[in-house]
Design an enzyme around this catalytic site. Structure first.
Site, PDB file in Angstrom:
ATOM      1  N   LYS A  60     -27.951  -7.608   0.977  1.00 35.92           N
ATOM      2  CA  LYS A  60     -27.958  -8.802   0.130  1.00 35.92           C
ATOM      3  C   LYS A  60     -28.697  -9.952   0.826  1.00 35.92           C
ATOM      4  CE  LYS A  60     -26.965 -12.057  -2.689  1.00 35.92           C
ATOM      5  NZ  LYS A  60     -27.184 -12.247  -4.076  1.00 35.92           N
ATOM      6  N   CYS A  86     -28.725 -19.945  -2.799  1.00 37.25           N
ATOM      7  CA  CYS A  86     -28.633 -18.817  -1.859  1.00 37.25           C
ATOM      8  C   CYS A  86     -29.778 -18.636  -0.865  1.00 37.25           C
ATOM      9  CB  CYS A  86     -28.436 -17.527  -2.645  1.00 37.25           C
ATOM     10  SG  CYS A  86     -26.739 -17.396  -3.184  1.00 37.25           S
ATOM     11  N   GLU A  97     -23.923  -9.468  -5.613  1.00 35.81           N
ATOM     12  CA  GLU A  97     -24.532  -9.743  -6.913  1.00 35.81           C
ATOM     13  C   GLU A  97     -26.008 -10.073  -6.715  1.00 35.81           C
ATOM     14  OE1 GLU A  97     -23.128  -9.337 -10.020  1.00 35.81           O
ATOM     15  OE2 GLU A  97     -25.296  -9.418 -10.114  1.00 35.81           O
TER      16      GLU A  97
HETATM   17  C1  UGA Z   1     -31.890 -15.517  -6.139  1.00 37.28           C
HETATM   18  C2  UGA Z   1     -32.308 -14.056  -6.196  1.00 37.28           C
HETATM   19  O1  UGA Z   1     -33.529 -13.934  -6.942  1.00 37.28           O
HETATM   20  C3  UGA Z   1     -31.215 -13.201  -6.837  1.00 37.28           C
HETATM   21  O2  UGA Z   1     -31.575 -11.820  -6.777  1.00 37.28           O
HETATM   22  C4  UGA Z   1     -29.901 -13.425  -6.071  1.00 37.28           C
HETATM   23  O3  UGA Z   1     -28.844 -12.693  -6.653  1.00 37.28           O
HETATM   24  C5  UGA Z   1     -29.563 -14.899  -6.107  1.00 37.28           C
HETATM   25  O4  UGA Z   1     -30.622 -15.643  -5.489  1.00 37.28           O
HETATM   26  C6  UGA Z   1     -28.294 -15.130  -5.351  1.00 37.28           C
HETATM   27  O5  UGA Z   1     -28.183 -14.696  -4.214  1.00 37.28           O
HETATM   28  O6  UGA Z   1     -27.396 -15.705  -5.918  1.00 37.28           O
HETATM   29  P1  UGA Z   1     -31.844 -17.521  -7.886  1.00 37.28           P
HETATM   30  O7  UGA Z   1     -31.574 -18.381  -6.689  1.00 37.28           O
HETATM   31  O8  UGA Z   1     -30.990 -17.676  -9.072  1.00 37.28           O
HETATM   32  O9  UGA Z   1     -31.790 -15.982  -7.477  1.00 37.28           O
HETATM   33  O10 UGA Z   1     -33.336 -17.835  -8.381  1.00 37.28           O
HETATM   34  P2  UGA Z   1     -34.771 -17.203  -8.113  1.00 37.28           P
HETATM   35  O11 UGA Z   1     -35.347 -16.806  -9.394  1.00 37.28           O
HETATM   36  O12 UGA Z   1     -34.749 -16.199  -7.051  1.00 37.28           O
HETATM   37  O13 UGA Z   1     -35.578 -18.481  -7.613  1.00 37.28           O
HETATM   38  C7  UGA Z   1     -35.270 -19.118  -6.384  1.00 37.28           C
HETATM   39  C8  UGA Z   1     -36.237 -20.269  -6.139  1.00 37.28           C
HETATM   40  O14 UGA Z   1     -37.545 -19.779  -5.872  1.00 37.28           O
HETATM   41  C9  UGA Z   1     -36.383 -21.204  -7.357  1.00 37.28           C
HETATM   42  O15 UGA Z   1     -36.415 -22.546  -6.893  1.00 37.28           O
HETATM   43  C10 UGA Z   1     -37.703 -20.813  -7.963  1.00 37.28           C
HETATM   44  O16 UGA Z   1     -38.332 -21.850  -8.665  1.00 37.28           O
HETATM   45  C11 UGA Z   1     -38.481 -20.427  -6.720  1.00 37.28           C
HETATM   46  N1  UGA Z   1     -39.595 -19.491  -7.011  1.00 37.28           N
HETATM   47  C12 UGA Z   1     -39.344 -18.240  -7.450  1.00 37.28           C
HETATM   48  C13 UGA Z   1     -40.905 -19.919  -6.827  1.00 37.28           C
HETATM   49  O17 UGA Z   1     -41.175 -21.063  -6.416  1.00 37.28           O
HETATM   50  N2  UGA Z   1     -41.921 -19.037  -7.102  1.00 37.28           N
HETATM   51  C14 UGA Z   1     -41.691 -17.783  -7.549  1.00 37.28           C
HETATM   52  O18 UGA Z   1     -42.681 -17.044  -7.774  1.00 37.28           O
HETATM   53  C15 UGA Z   1     -40.376 -17.373  -7.726  1.00 37.28           C
END
Ligand code: UGA
Length: 467
Positions: free
Chosen positions: A216, A272, A161
């Site tokens: 993944k 993750c 996913e």
């Molecule tokens: C992440 C991946 O983006 C998904 O594609 C994947 O399916 C998922 O993990 C998973 O394996 O379950 P998620 O953990 O829900 O998704 O959230 P993200 O949007 O990726 O953000 C992860 C972290 O990075 C957050 O703490 C967010 O605040 C941080 N982040 C993200 C930043 O600090 N800067 C950014 O520019 C982007």
């Protein structure tokens, strides 16, 4: 199997798009199932924009949440394993490898209960070659069933996913790609048929099992690496007078790089990123690839460094101590639009502030207080000697003004849009002088704060401070 952040929303969308398929979502945790069955759709265990609208349409039509695991397995032609796979805390690989006990026990249960031919789909993020473990368990159960004259057979697929929390429904409805790994064409086609109900064929990528599992892990590792990279640049910005917002814009304008995932912040959280990189590091060390392992491990070290250095900045700017000071934390979720706090930088930071003697008032629009109690308790048990009376030094409120009233400093940790839209004139008026705002997400409009009686620090821009 597994009614968490992946299982619940994913099955809700499949149910929405495939009316003729009956889906049973099962979980060993009765409280989770009860919450999915709540009459009040605001009480669902997962908060995702649009999720409750979909649940309202499909629940008890072709989507059912139940604790009856055995009969759901017996009924199923296809089973998605969406159970959690936390990092092992003890034994071989502790601190790096995933604990596969839930995956294994699911496979065993499937082996015992399944009837006829069953396609088993790995949906959880798993270490590479987990499919082999699942296959072995299932093959053994086939052998045993033959002894008892029962015919059963299995195909195993990997279908990771890629949804991101807070955007799960949109990601599921409009995926960039759907990845199906396997070696049995019939099983692959069955799963493909489901997705073809709403995803175009060219977005469906078919690979072997191991490529799918590794893709993944690698996708998450590369995304996390990007966050660590931009966070490392944010520190350089603060030292040199460059502005991370301008630098991100300039870097992202290169089409090869792109604008997404270039927001500096307090470090990545979520269930993750860290886990998947640790798995990758474990895999590399297992195969003797120490240089590759060290390379990826550095992404996590950089993430931890970002959190440490933010704490140091907060202490420095508050005259070296927070003891007895009132600190408001805005945002406890690891990112906006989710009620999930797993690996949230807020946990670490709040605990450190409490350890330093601060009086912390926490606000989050979606996270439940009981989750914060658990998070802070877990940390204090692991990291603090003196965990007595912890509750008396922090509080939680859903009212942002109550959180900031009489506080010496505000720390914005989650980029909830409502924080950017607050009337900051009124907010600052509620604070106690000298007043400081630490904006670790760079979401406030500096111009609006310029004439207010407040010191404003934001990530990646040292010059904005008046201190
Ligand atoms: C992440 C991946 O983006 C998904 O594609 C994947 O399916 C998922 O993990 C998973 O394996 O379950 P998620 O953990 O829900 O998704 O959230 P993200 O949007 O990726 O953000 C992860 C972290 O990075 C957050 O703490 C967010 O605040 C941080 N982040 C993200 C930043 O600090 N800067 C950014 O520019 C982007």
């Amino acid at each position: 199997m597994g009614a968490g952040h992946v299982g619940g929303p994913t099955m809700a969308v499949i149910a929405l798009k495939c009316k003729s398929i009956k889906i049973n979502v099962v979980d060993i945790d009765p409280s989770k199932i009860n919450a999915w069955n709540s009459e009040n759709l605001d009480d669902l265990p997962v908060f995702e924009p649009d999720l409750k609208n979909i649940i309202a349409k499909v629940r008890n039509r072709n989507l059912f949440f139940s604790q009856n695991i055995d009969s759901a397995i017996r009924e199923a032609d296809m089973i998605f394993i969406s159970v959690n796979t936390p990092i092992k805390t003890k034994g071989e690989g502790a601190g790096f490898a995933s604990d596969l006990k839930w995956v294994e026990s699911s496979a065993r249960k499937i082996g015992i209960e399944a009837k006829g031919h069953t396609i088993v789909v790995e949906k959880s993020t798993l270490p590479v070659r987990t499919a082999k473990t699942i296959k072995t368990i299932l093959e053994n159960s086939v052998k045993e069933s033959k002894i008892n004259n029962i015919t059963k057979s299995f195909s195993v697929l990997s279908n990771p996913e890629f949804l991101s929390e807070g955007n799960a429904i949109n990601d599921l409805l409009n995926p960039d790609r759907v990845l199906i790994g396997g070696d049995n064409d019939m099983a692959i086609n069955c799963l493909e048929q489901i997705y073809l109900e709403w995803v175009s064929k060219h977005k469906i990528i078919k690979t072997n099992l191991w490529s799918s599992e590794l893709s993944k892990l690698s996708a998450n590792a590369l995304l996390a690496q990007r966050v660590s990279s931009i966070n490392s640049i944010s520190e350089i910005c603060e030292a040199t007078g460059a502005d991370i917002k301008e630098v991100s814009l300039a870097i992202g304008s290169d089409k090869r790089i792109g604008h997404k995932f270039l927001d500096a912040g307090p470090g990545f959280g979520g269930s993750c990123f860290k886990k998947d990189i640790l798995n990758l590091v474990y895999l590399c060390r297992y195969y003797g690839m120490d240089s590759v392992a060290n390379y990826w491990e550095q992404v996590i070290k950089m993430n931890e460094w970002q959190q440490k250095r933010i704490l140091k900045i907060i202490l420095d700017k508050l005259f070296g101590t927070v003891a007895g000071k009132n600190i408001a934390i805005l945002g406890f979720a690891f990112k906006a639009n989710t009620n999930d706090t797993r690996e949230s930088p807020a946990i670490n930071l709040t605990n450190k502030l409490l350890e330093e003697g601060a009086i912390v008032s926490i606000h989050d629009p979606k996270v439940e207080k009981k989750k914060i109690v658990e998070d802070l308790k877990n940390y204090s048990e692991k990291n603090l000697d003196n965990s007595k009376n912890r509750d008396s030094t922090w509080s939680f409120t859903r009212d942002v003004f109550e959180a900031i009233e009489n506080c010496d400093a505000i720390i914005i940790l989650t980029e909830w849009p409502e924080y950017a839209n607050l009337n900051w004139h009124d907010c600052v008026a509620l604070m106690r002088s000298p007043k400081t705002i630490f904006d670790t997400r760079s979401i406030l409009n500096e111009k609006q704060l310029k004439d207010l009686d407040v010191n404003y620090w934001r990530i990646g821009y040292g010059l904005s401070e008046k201190i």
